[in-house]
Design an enzyme around this catalytic site. Structure first.
Site, PDB file in Angstrom:
ATOM      1  CB  SER A  22      -0.989  -0.002   1.168  1.00  0.00           C
ATOM      2  OG  SER A  22      -1.964  -0.979   0.927  1.00  0.00           O
ATOM      3  CB  THR A  67      -4.393  -5.224   6.560  1.00  0.00           C
ATOM      4  OG1 THR A  67      -4.444  -6.463   5.861  1.00  0.00           O
ATOM      5  CG2 THR A  67      -3.102  -5.143   7.373  1.00  0.00           C
ATOM      6  CE  LYS A  71      -8.702  -6.269   5.418  1.00  0.00           C
ATOM      7  NZ  LYS A  71      -8.853  -6.594   4.020  1.00  0.00           N
ATOM      8  CG  ASP A 107     -10.639  -5.075   1.186  1.00  0.00           C
ATOM      9  OD1 ASP A 107      -9.625  -4.567   0.680  1.00  0.00           O
ATOM     10  OD2 ASP A 107     -10.681  -5.481   2.362  1.00  0.00           O
ATOM     11  CB  ALA A 132     -15.398 -19.759   2.322  1.00  0.00           C
ATOM     12  N   GLY A 134     -10.898 -14.799   4.092  1.00  0.00           N
ATOM     13  CA  GLY A 134     -11.183 -13.365   4.110  1.00  0.00           C
ATOM     14  C   GLY A 134     -11.567 -12.818   2.746  1.00  0.00           C
ATOM     15  CG  LEU A 231      -9.397 -12.224  -5.586  1.00  0.00           C
ATOM     16  CD1 LEU A 231      -9.294 -10.741  -5.908  1.00  0.00           C
ATOM     17  CD2 LEU A 231     -10.187 -12.874  -6.696  1.00  0.00           C
ATOM     18  N   GLY A 254      -5.142 -10.581  -9.585  1.00  0.00           N
ATOM     19  CA  GLY A 254      -5.750  -9.745  -8.546  1.00  0.00           C
ATOM     20  C   GLY A 254      -5.084  -8.402  -8.312  1.00  0.00           C
TER      21      GLY A 254
HETATM   22  P1  NAP Z   1      -7.422 -16.933   4.153  1.00  0.00           P
HETATM   23  O1  NAP Z   1      -8.429 -16.153   4.900  1.00  0.00           O
HETATM   24  O2  NAP Z   1      -6.325 -17.615   4.912  1.00  0.00           O
HETATM   25  O3  NAP Z   1      -8.214 -18.057   3.306  1.00  0.00           O
HETATM   26  C1  NAP Z   1      -7.518 -19.038   2.599  1.00  0.00           C
HETATM   27  C2  NAP Z   1      -8.481 -19.857   1.745  1.00  0.00           C
HETATM   28  O4  NAP Z   1      -7.708 -20.809   0.990  1.00  0.00           O
HETATM   29  C3  NAP Z   1      -9.492 -20.662   2.555  1.00  0.00           C
HETATM   30  O5  NAP Z   1     -10.686 -20.746   1.823  1.00  0.00           O
HETATM   31  C4  NAP Z   1      -8.814 -22.036   2.638  1.00  0.00           C
HETATM   32  O6  NAP Z   1      -9.705 -23.118   2.820  1.00  0.00           O
HETATM   33  C5  NAP Z   1      -8.194 -22.128   1.257  1.00  0.00           C
HETATM   34  N1  NAP Z   1      -7.091 -23.089   1.225  1.00  0.00           N
HETATM   35  C6  NAP Z   1      -5.862 -22.923   1.755  1.00  0.00           C
HETATM   36  N2  NAP Z   1      -5.116 -24.031   1.536  1.00  0.00           N
HETATM   37  C7  NAP Z   1      -5.904 -24.896   0.848  1.00  0.00           C
HETATM   38  C8  NAP Z   1      -5.698 -26.208   0.321  1.00  0.00           C
HETATM   39  N3  NAP Z   1      -4.525 -26.830   0.430  1.00  0.00           N
HETATM   40  N4  NAP Z   1      -6.726 -26.790  -0.339  1.00  0.00           N
HETATM   41  C9  NAP Z   1      -7.902 -26.150  -0.504  1.00  0.00           C
HETATM   42  N5  NAP Z   1      -8.159 -24.906  -0.017  1.00  0.00           N
HETATM   43  C10 NAP Z   1      -7.167 -24.287   0.652  1.00  0.00           C
HETATM   44  O7  NAP Z   1      -6.685 -16.050   3.052  1.00  0.00           O
HETATM   45  P2  NAP Z   1      -7.257 -14.731   2.316  1.00  0.00           P
HETATM   46  O8  NAP Z   1      -6.899 -13.544   3.128  1.00  0.00           O
HETATM   47  O9  NAP Z   1      -8.682 -14.963   1.961  1.00  0.00           O
HETATM   48  O10 NAP Z   1      -6.338 -14.682   1.000  1.00  0.00           O
HETATM   49  C11 NAP Z   1      -6.522 -15.596  -0.067  1.00  0.00           C
HETATM   50  C12 NAP Z   1      -5.657 -15.219  -1.256  1.00  0.00           C
HETATM   51  O11 NAP Z   1      -6.042 -13.930  -1.765  1.00  0.00           O
HETATM   52  C13 NAP Z   1      -4.164 -15.091  -0.903  1.00  0.00           C
HETATM   53  O12 NAP Z   1      -3.449 -15.898  -1.801  1.00  0.00           O
HETATM   54  C14 NAP Z   1      -3.812 -13.659  -1.093  1.00  0.00           C
HETATM   55  O13 NAP Z   1      -2.569 -13.486  -1.752  1.00  0.00           O
HETATM   56  C15 NAP Z   1      -4.905 -13.135  -2.017  1.00  0.00           C
HETATM   57  N6  NAP Z   1      -5.237 -11.736  -1.693  1.00  0.00           N
HETATM   58  C16 NAP Z   1      -5.356 -10.857  -2.724  1.00  0.00           C
HETATM   59  C17 NAP Z   1      -5.685  -9.543  -2.474  1.00  0.00           C
HETATM   60  C18 NAP Z   1      -5.800  -8.568  -3.611  1.00  0.00           C
HETATM   61  O14 NAP Z   1      -5.956  -7.363  -3.372  1.00  0.00           O
HETATM   62  N7  NAP Z   1      -5.744  -9.011  -4.837  1.00  0.00           N
HETATM   63  C19 NAP Z   1      -5.920  -9.101  -1.171  1.00  0.00           C
HETATM   64  C20 NAP Z   1      -5.788 -10.023  -0.129  1.00  0.00           C
HETATM   65  C21 NAP Z   1      -5.446 -11.339  -0.412  1.00  0.00           C
HETATM   66  P3  NAP Z   1     -10.097 -23.627   4.326  1.00  0.00           P
HETATM   67  O15 NAP Z   1     -11.114 -22.644   4.839  1.00  0.00           O
HETATM   68  O16 NAP Z   1     -10.660 -24.971   4.114  1.00  0.00           O
HETATM   69  O17 NAP Z   1      -8.822 -23.612   5.121  1.00  0.00           O
END
Ligand code: NAP
Length: 292
Positions: A22, A67, A71, A107, A132, A134, A231, A254
């Protein structure tokens, strides 16, 4: 940029914050637009959130991003909250008012603005969200709020998908159609073989250095995807994006979501409209950083 007696300060609070991109967004924008503002990361340790918000207000800080993991936890310390952020129960931007900070969720608006720029419109579309966590929760809320006809929320742990779907459906009332499923349920969704889904990849799978992995390995799934949005933005082109493209769909990463959540926050803090040339400059800077 000269820092002087009139310089305004903005920043990001979180734990951890050292990997944030950021500062690149906001410091490039303020320099490019000639706005006397600096943006810095603030690490806020456990138990320090209330003190951090009050302290920031006392120090005349103009605005902050929020962050993980704050949040939702920041909401009790705000003087007001925008209706969209209140519904989702998640705030990533604080804007200074005379009474205290008001919370917003850029977001969601940033994701929708990024998709619009890429020519993607959610209204009346069938959307599949993979993950599912964040980001998956934000995406499910955004797609339901912006008029998707159906949102299938697929997660490895189905109980989390059920909880998030229930939260979004309750928050949005009759307008929402988020349907929770396990990850394997993608097979039921592609039974007729029609290319009709917009798919948002919101898991961590495929992120550097794990670049050969993808959440759904079955190629047949990708023949039903007309548009894929991963993303993740490191690597620039994930395995998910490659599979969507190889099977005839369009795909994007993303980085524009990151960009536009920042642009929306900057516009709120400075009560301005960021010109296209400045947006382009920031996007180029971000690209250079994440492609390194
Ligand atoms: P999070 O809250 O930790 O959620 C992770 C997700 O991935 C959960 O749904 C989890 O499933 C799933 N997952 C992890 N390992 C897995 C596996 N081996 N098999 C199947 N599902 C798996 O993370 P988040 O904050 O949502 O971030 C997710 C992604 O978005 C990250 O890679 C991050 O880089 C990206 N991101 C992008 C932006 C942007 O601005 N573009 C912003 C923030 C994040 P379970 O619930 O079953 O554990």
């Amino acid at each position: 940029m000269e820092i002087n007696g009139k310089t305004r300060v903005c920043g990001i609070i979180g734990n951890p914050v050292q990997h944030t991109q950021s500062p690149v967004i906001h410091n490039t924008l303020s320099t490019d637009m000639g706005i006397n503002m600096v943006y810095v990361p603030f690490h806020v340790g456990q138990g320090q959130l209330e003190a951090a918000v009050k302290g920031a207000y006392g120090l005349n800080i103009l605005g902050m991003n929020v962050t993980v993991p704050y949040k939702n936890a920041v909401i009790p310390f705000l003087a007001g909250i925008d209706p969209l952020a209140e519904k989702i129960g998640s705030v990533n931007t604080l804007v200074r008012t005379n009474e205290g900070y008001k919370g917003y969720n850029t977001d969601i608006t940033g994701l929708m603005r990024a998709m619009k720029i890429d020519g993607i419109f959610i209204k009346d579309e069938e959307v599949i969200i993979l993950g599912a966590g964040g980001v998956g929760r934000t995406a499910a809320f955004a797609c339901a709020a912006y008029g998707a006809s159906k949102v299938y929320l697929l997660n490895r742990s189905i109980d989390k998908a059920e909880r998030v779907a229930a939260e979004v459906n309750t928050a949005l009332g009759s307008a929402a159609h988020v349907i929770p499923k396990g990850l394997d349920s993608y097979k039921d969704l592609m039974e007729d073989g029609m290319r009709r889904y917009i798919v948002l990849q919101c898991t961590n799978i495929g992120m550097s250095p794990d670049i050969e992995n993808v959440v759904i390995t079955d190629e047949a799934f990708y023949r039903c995807v007309k548009l894929g949005y991963d993303l993740i933005y490191t690597p620039w082109e994930t395995k998910f994006i490659k599979l969507v493209k190889a099977n005839g769909g369009e795909a994007y990463n993303g980085l524009k979501m990151l960009l536009y959540q920042g642009i929306d926050a900057f516009e709120l803090w400075n009560n301005c409209k960021v010109p296209e040339e400045s947006i382009h400059k920031v996007y180029t800077m971000l690209q250079e950083k994440v492609k390194r």
